[in-house]
Design an enzyme around this catalytic site. Structure first.
Site, PDB file in Angstrom:
ATOM      1  N   ASN A   9       0.866  -1.186   0.000  1.00 26.14           N
ATOM      2  CA  ASN A   9       0.000   0.000   0.000  1.00 26.14           C
ATOM      3  C   ASN A   9       0.901   1.234   0.000  1.00 26.14           C
ATOM      4  O   ASN A   9       1.471   1.578   1.031  1.00 26.14           O
ATOM      5  CB  ASN A   9      -0.890  -0.038   1.261  1.00 26.14           C
ATOM      6  N   TRP A  10       1.018   1.851  -1.158  1.00 31.60           N
ATOM      7  CA  TRP A  10       1.956   2.985  -1.291  1.00 31.60           C
ATOM      8  C   TRP A  10       1.380   4.269  -0.700  1.00 31.60           C
ATOM      9  O   TRP A  10       2.062   5.284  -0.631  1.00 31.60           O
ATOM     10  CB  TRP A  10       2.343   3.187  -2.763  1.00 31.60           C
ATOM     11  N   LYS A  11       0.130   4.256  -0.334  1.00 29.31           N
ATOM     12  CA  LYS A  11      -0.547   5.434   0.239  1.00 29.31           C
ATOM     13  C   LYS A  11      -0.349   6.654  -0.679  1.00 29.31           C
ATOM     14  O   LYS A  11      -0.281   6.492  -1.886  1.00 29.31           O
ATOM     15  CB  LYS A  11      -0.055   5.682   1.675  1.00 29.31           C
ATOM     16  N   HIS A  93      -9.490   1.269   5.023  1.00 28.87           N
ATOM     17  CA  HIS A  93      -8.197   1.442   5.703  1.00 28.87           C
ATOM     18  C   HIS A  93      -8.386   2.410   6.875  1.00 28.87           C
ATOM     19  O   HIS A  93      -9.209   3.327   6.797  1.00 28.87           O
ATOM     20  CB  HIS A  93      -7.162   1.992   4.709  1.00 28.87           C
ATOM     21  N   GLU A  95      -6.789   4.845   7.838  1.00 35.70           N
ATOM     22  CA  GLU A  95      -6.635   6.267   7.491  1.00 35.70           C
ATOM     23  C   GLU A  95      -7.915   6.797   6.845  1.00 35.70           C
ATOM     24  O   GLU A  95      -8.289   7.957   7.032  1.00 35.70           O
ATOM     25  CB  GLU A  95      -5.407   6.449   6.582  1.00 35.70           C
ATOM     26  N   GLU A 165      -5.469  -4.758  10.898  1.00 32.60           N
ATOM     27  CA  GLU A 165      -4.437  -3.742  11.081  1.00 32.60           C
ATOM     28  C   GLU A 165      -4.734  -2.951  12.354  1.00 32.60           C
ATOM     29  O   GLU A 165      -5.531  -1.998  12.318  1.00 32.60           O
ATOM     30  CB  GLU A 165      -4.420  -2.777   9.892  1.00 32.60           C
ATOM     31  N   GLY A 171       2.382   2.446  10.832  1.00 36.54           N
ATOM     32  CA  GLY A 171       3.326   3.550  10.650  1.00 36.54           C
ATOM     33  C   GLY A 171       4.066   3.952  11.913  1.00 36.54           C
ATOM     34  O   GLY A 171       4.696   5.011  11.945  1.00 36.54           O
ATOM     35  N   SER A 210       3.344  -1.894  10.527  1.00 37.31           N
ATOM     36  CA  SER A 210       4.790  -1.936  10.748  1.00 37.31           C
ATOM     37  C   SER A 210       5.435  -3.277  10.413  1.00 37.31           C
ATOM     38  O   SER A 210       6.369  -3.715  11.085  1.00 37.31           O
ATOM     39  CB  SER A 210       5.124  -1.518  12.187  1.00 37.31           C
ATOM     40  N   GLY A 231       2.800  -1.028   4.406  1.00 33.76           N
ATOM     41  CA  GLY A 231       2.808   0.383   4.048  1.00 33.76           C
ATOM     42  C   GLY A 231       4.232   0.868   3.810  1.00 33.76           C
ATOM     43  O   GLY A 231       4.808   0.680   2.736  1.00 33.76           O
ATOM     44  N   GLY A 232       4.843   1.453   4.836  1.00 30.81           N
ATOM     45  CA  GLY A 232       6.176   2.060   4.724  1.00 30.81           C
ATOM     46  C   GLY A 232       7.209   1.183   4.026  1.00 30.81           C
ATOM     47  O   GLY A 232       7.933   1.658   3.135  1.00 30.81           O
TER      48      GLY A 232
HETATM   49  P1  PGA Z   1       2.781   0.447   7.762  1.00 27.71           P
HETATM   50  O1  PGA Z   1       1.330   0.656   7.128  1.00 27.71           O
HETATM   51  O2  PGA Z   1       3.326  -0.840   7.193  1.00 27.71           O
HETATM   52  O3  PGA Z   1       3.569   1.650   7.323  1.00 27.71           O
HETATM   53  O4  PGA Z   1       2.609   0.368   9.233  1.00 27.71           O
HETATM   54  C1  PGA Z   1       0.463  -0.432   6.962  1.00 27.71           C
HETATM   55  C2  PGA Z   1      -0.834   0.053   6.372  1.00 27.71           C
HETATM   56  O5  PGA Z   1      -1.262   1.156   6.706  1.00 27.71           O
HETATM   57  O6  PGA Z   1      -1.462  -0.644   5.555  1.00 27.71           O
END
Ligand code: PGA
Length: 247
Positions: A9-11, A93, A95, A165, A171, A210, A231-232
């Site tokens: 997930n590149w956000k 998600h 967010e 999640e 993050g 994470s 994500g990251g």
């Molecule tokens: P993260 O994000 O790996 O940076 O914690 C995961 C996500 O939000 O899907």
């Protein structure tokens, strides 16, 4: 469960050039033992899709709206995502839930729209730190789960993905421990199986929050973790591919 599913997930990261380079690196080193799904920002979907189209890597979007078309300025429909080559779409998600105030009711409509269009929704659920500390994790998770999936199971639909999640792990560099993740994953699996039968056990359960190259292996030893939503660590081909190679 066959292949592990690793979703990047590149956000809201990557300009067009950055997205193309990242996709090219990932396609080059793609391993047959994992199903990789890349979820770039919507403006880069078509271009990334062109790069990965002859590989086993699949394309996913990060969100969609629940109407098919019309006067909804700024929104993108599930049908549009299909038309640029998406197979998957992330829905709900944290967010989206917290920053953009998406409710369980909206998420349910988005899941329905995705399925109707032929996309595989990756449905995200998870508790905040406050909810965990107040011992509300199972209540929150089961409410989000039921709202987004009961109606699918009732129709015999199992072609979707659930991503657990925990919001406090996203993050933050502070992943859930394998035991914490497995506790919720087995809860999700048992809840679905109890209500809708054993066929629900084939729905892949991803862990997200994470995930990186150091904790991926140990998390994957858990029986109910079928892959990751990353994500990251999905923004650098090295770290993303190291996670894929763990499989
Ligand atoms: P993260 O994000 O790996 O940076 O914690 C995961 C996500 O939000 O899907």
């Amino acid at each position: 469960m066959n292949k592990k599913l690793i979703v990047g997930n590149w956000k809201m990261n990557t300009t067009l050039g950055e997205a193309q380079n990242l996709a090219k690196d990932i396609v080059k080193h793609n391993s047959p033992d994992v199903q990789i799904v890349l979820c770039p920002p919507a403006v880069n979907l078509y271009s990334v899709g062109e790069i990965i189209k002859d590989s086993s890597v699949l394309l996913g979007a990060q969100n969609c709206y629940f109407e098919s078309k019309g006067a909804f300025t700024g929104e993108i429909s599930a049908e549009m995502l299909v038309s640029v080559g998406c197979a998957y779409v992330i829905i709900g998600h944290s967010e989206r839930r917290h920053i953009f105030k998406e409710t369980n009711a909206m998420i349910q409509k988005k899941v329905a729209a995705a399925v109707r269009a032929g996309l595989i929704p990756i449905i995200c659920i998870g508790e905040t730190l406050e909810e965990r500390q107040a011992n509300k994790t199972l209540t929150v998770v089961s409410k989000q789960l039921r709202s987004a999936t009961d109606f699918l199971f009732e129709d015999g639909i199992t072609n979707f993905v659930i991503a657990y999640e925990p919001v406090w792990a996203i993050g933050t560099g502070l992943s859930a421990t394998p035991e914490q993740a497995e506790e919720i994953h087995s809860f999700i699996r048992d809840t679905c199986a109890m209500d809708f039968g054993d066929s629900t056990r084939k729905v892949p359960l991803l862990y997200g929050g994470s995930v990186n190259e150091s904790n991926a292996a140990i998390l994957l030893t858990q029986p109910n973790i079928d892959g990751f939503l990353v994500g990251g660590a999905s923004l650098k081909s090295d770290s993303f591919l190291s996670i894929c190679n763990v499989v």
